[in-house]
Design an enzyme around this catalytic site. Structure first.
Site: not given
Ligand code: NAD
Length: 473
Positions: A107, A364
């Site tokens: 990561k 991926s």
């Molecule tokens: P992202 O940045 O696209 O979206 C996250 C959203 O959460 C943002 O819009 C942000 O404004 C919002 N947010 C932050 N704090 C908040 C709160 N307290 N209350 C409400 N909304 C809030 O990120 P993502 O890629 O969707 O990732 C989200 C989670 O999923 C993370 O934990 C990440 O590690 C996990 N994840 C992502 C992926 C991926 O492919 N992108 C894969 C596996 C896991």
């Protein structure tokens, strides 16, 4: 850390690991080798922001080298710390094992709030971060392959690829140095939606699992079930959209950075995203009420709660207010280990992050394979399949004397495109992994929760790899 105090994210992952390890008979040294982070790279570099230079802190952690390359997203967040990245990298190792993706976990994290920078500044930061990774041999198709995570997306991945290619001229496999790229730049169709789609498949499996549903008093099936979502980014948005469109879920509450809304009749996710684009906020969405605080979405009475933002959202200080029957961990680490213990005692089902959000790394993997093969999925067999199905349909029509409409014919005879194959591969992966986890629970009756079973499943596979390598005879 005292035994019963609230653990931080990294400690939660370690505590969950230890709980699962007790259900195995693996030697202590091997367990320790699986548990630790193999390599941690902490860097600080200057980037020109406006008229001055700013020193940016960043990390890349390779948790496990039992398989190569290592793989895991890059997070842009002001809250990034070494322990957070270590926790996320460890989860990647277990995740890959659970869904049979042949990578070690990794990561990356850059300690910035993307909102505070212009696209030009973000590009400079991303390119400089990539340069640092290249310098230390921490990136490459056979070494370590980043992907999007919180705060990053296809745009950042395109910058990473361009920087890597510029520095590694002549590497014919350069495009496999990063995944989650735009489709026009050697990405794969279906990667953007992959994590959310996988989350939907995982929830659907649980809602078809009569054995688990009995505990919760829930009827099988997804149609009409209620859902609340925290975070409407990549993962939250696609989870909501696909759950609504393909599963018939009613999304009754959504929380974002600026606040939360509630509507008992259901919120149309695409309409909400359009509203946010227009007004800059999810608040004041027609037909819904604004909630006083954004964290109240976590407390809504619903069938499935989907925390899709960040870790440590459900913890000792709010867990007693959580009323959902199923917590679907779309984000990594949204429930602390101690809050999880409380929820499990209450009869809640937690679908663990390391299984549920593995759709991203699964697709991926497909993207990486596509890049290494230098060919789009479906190119070889699509026409062949199409002609074969057409011959079959024509034969049946001739033999029966009945004909079907052109629309039906083109539906039946269609050869698979890349997106069809990606979705099919993802669904197969999520369904198979779920049943493997449930098998562990059936085999080891003392394991009562999906997370421990998922961990035990992962530990079995990773330990076999180490044993096959001859590291632990
Ligand atoms: P992202 O940045 O696209 O979206 C996250 C959203 O959460 C943002 O819009 C942000 O404004 C919002 N947010 C932050 N704090 C908040 C709160 N307290 N209350 C409400 N909304 C809030 O990120 P993502 O890629 O969707 O990732 C989200 C989670 O999923 C993370 O934990 C990440 O590690 C996990 N994840 C992502 C992926 C991926 O492919 N992108 C894969 C596996 C896991």
């Amino acid at each position: 850390m005292a035994k019963n105090s609230e653990p931080n994210f990294y400690e939660s992952v370690q505590r969950n690991f230890d709980k699962a390890a007790r259900h195995t008979n693996l030697p202590e040294g091997l367990l320790e080798q699986i548990k630790v982070c193999n390599a941690v790279y902490y860097m600080q570099f200057p980037v020109k922001v406006g008229n001055h230079y700013q020193v940016i802190e960043a990390f890349r952690v390779q948790h496990s080298h039992h398989r190569h390359p290592t793989k895991g997203g890059i997070r842009f967040s002001q809250k990034v710390s070494q322990e957070e990245v270590m926790a996320l990298a460890a989860l990647m190792t277990y995740k890959c094992a659970i869904v049979d993706v042949p990578f070690g976990g990794a990561k990356g994290g850059v300690k910035i709030s993307p909102r505070d920078y212009t696209p030009g500044q973000l590009e400079r930061i991303t390119r400089r971060y990539t340069t640092e990774l290249v310098r230390k041999n921490f990136i490459g198709p056979a070494i370590d392959v980043p992907a999007p995570d919180y705060g990053t997306g296809a745009r950042e991945m395109a910058w990473i690829l361009d920087t890597y290619s510029a520095l590694k001229g002549g590497d014919i496999d350069a495009s496999a140095c990063v995944t989650g790229k735009p489709v026009t730049q050697n990405g794969i169709r279906g990667r953007e939606e992959a994590t959310g789609r996988g989350v939907f498949y995982g929830i659907r499996e649980v809602l078809n699992d009569k054995g688990l549903l009995k505990r919760m008093g829930l009827e099988p099936g997804t149609e009409g079930k209620t859902m609340a979502i925290q975070g409407l980014g990549n993962v939250g948005y696609y989870t909501g959209k696909i759950s609504q469109e393909e599963g018939g879920f009613k999304i009754i509450s959504v929380a974002e950075y600026e606040g939360a809304i509630y509507c008992k009749n259901g919120i149309d996710i695409d309409a909400l995203v359009a509203h946010r684009k227009k007004t800059g906020s999810i608040l004041d969405f027609p037909g819904a009420v604004n909630m006083e605080q954004r964290k109240q979405t976590l407390e809504v009475a619903c069938d499935v709660l989907v925390p899709a933002a960040l870790e440590n959202q459900i913890r000792d200080d709010n867990v007693k207010k959580v009323k959902a029957k199923i917590i679907a961990e779309a984000a990594n680490g949204p429930v602390t280990a101690s809050a999880a213990e409380y929820l499990l005692k209450k009869g809640c089902v937690i679908i663990p992050d390391m299984y549920l959000n593995a759709g991203g790394v699964t697709v991926s993997y497909f993207e990486w394979l596509k890049n290494l093969s230098h060919m789009r999925f479906g190119r070889m067999e699509k026409r062949f399949d199409q002609n074969r199905y057409l011959n079959l349909v024509n034969l049946i029509e001739r033999e029966t004397g009945r004909s079907i409409s052109d629309k039906e014919k083109s539906f039946i005879t269609k050869g698979a495109d890349e997106i069809d194959l990606v979705r099919s591969g993802l669904e197969e992966t999520m369904v198979t992994a779920y049943h493997q986890i449930r098998e562990v629970m059936k085999r080891k009756q003392k394991i009562e929760d999906l997370r421990t079973a998922a961990f035990v499943n992962a530990l079995g596979k990773i330990s076999s790899d180490y044993i096959n390598m001859g590291v632990f005879p």
